[in-house]
Motif scaffolding. Structure first.
Motif, PDB file in Angstrom:
ATOM      1  N   SER A  74       2.197  -1.457   6.323  1.00 16.02           N
ATOM      2  CA  SER A  74       3.509  -1.058   6.822  1.00 16.02           C
ATOM      3  C   SER A  74       3.413   0.363   7.401  1.00 16.02           C
ATOM      4  O   SER A  74       2.501   1.117   7.079  1.00 16.02           O
ATOM      5  N   HIS A  76       3.619   4.067   7.840  1.00 14.67           N
ATOM      6  CA  HIS A  76       3.711   5.195   6.911  1.00 14.67           C
ATOM      7  C   HIS A  76       2.765   6.309   7.341  1.00 14.67           C
ATOM      8  O   HIS A  76       1.884   6.110   8.164  1.00 14.67           O
ATOM      9  N   ASP A  89       0.782   7.856   0.103  1.00 13.41           N
ATOM     10  CA  ASP A  89       1.572   7.375   1.230  1.00 13.41           C
ATOM     11  C   ASP A  89       2.894   8.116   1.304  1.00 13.41           C
ATOM     12  O   ASP A  89       3.477   8.462   0.276  1.00 13.41           O
ATOM     13  N   THR A  91       6.608   7.549   3.132  1.00  7.14           N
ATOM     14  CA  THR A  91       7.463   6.638   3.897  1.00  7.14           C
ATOM     15  C   THR A  91       8.888   7.171   3.896  1.00  7.14           C
ATOM     16  O   THR A  91       9.454   7.420   2.842  1.00  7.14           O
ATOM     17  N   GLN A  96       9.376   6.578  10.252  1.00  7.86           N
ATOM     18  CA  GLN A  96       9.143   5.258  10.827  1.00  7.86           C
ATOM     19  C   GLN A  96       9.521   5.236  12.297  1.00  7.86           C
ATOM     20  O   GLN A  96       8.800   4.684  13.115  1.00  7.86           O
TER      21      GLN A  96
END
Length: 129
Positions: A74, A76, A89, A91, A96
């Protein structure tokens, strides 16, 4: 593109990567070797390369580190502790939007990577002691 067989060894390697976070190939080999001593270092390196080349995992070039691998696909970014080298990570919805941008200043964007550098809470706490 050549279709890759799913083997028990590949499953062990991918499962270990998902649990390990952002290991180097050597670090992942050490984890995998503890679980199954019959999996060679060459197998771990080859499987990681195959997964990265096929887009199933990410190959990371983190400053001050050997090449690392990431099973999180995804969108990140990454945070790197400049003291201990820990990578986590990052996020957030605002990131995004930036990382998923398809064009910038006349360029068609294929991929984007963002790395923050700072100090983790453990290392910051150690400085106070």
């Amino acid at each position: 593109m050549k279709v890759q067989r799913n083997t028990a060894q590949k499953k062990i390697i991918l499962d270990a990567l998902k649990m390990a976070g952002h290991p180097t190939a050597t670090e992942l080999y050490e984890i995998v070797h503890e679980q199954n001593e019959h999996i060679s270092k060459a197998t771990v390196f080859r499987v990681l390369s195959q997964y990265a080349d096929s887009g199933e995992i990410r190959r990371l070039s983190i400053r001050g580190s050997d090449e690392r691998f990431d099973a999180t696909m995804s969108t990140h970014a990454h945070m790197r502790c400049v003291q201990c080298g820990k990578i986590v990570d990052v996020t957030t919805p605002s990131l995004q939007k930036i990382l998923e941008c398809k064009s910038v200043q006349g360029f068609e964007v294929y991929s984007a990577e963002l790395e923050y550098a700072g100090i983790c809470s453990e290392c910051a706490g150690n400085k106070l002691n």
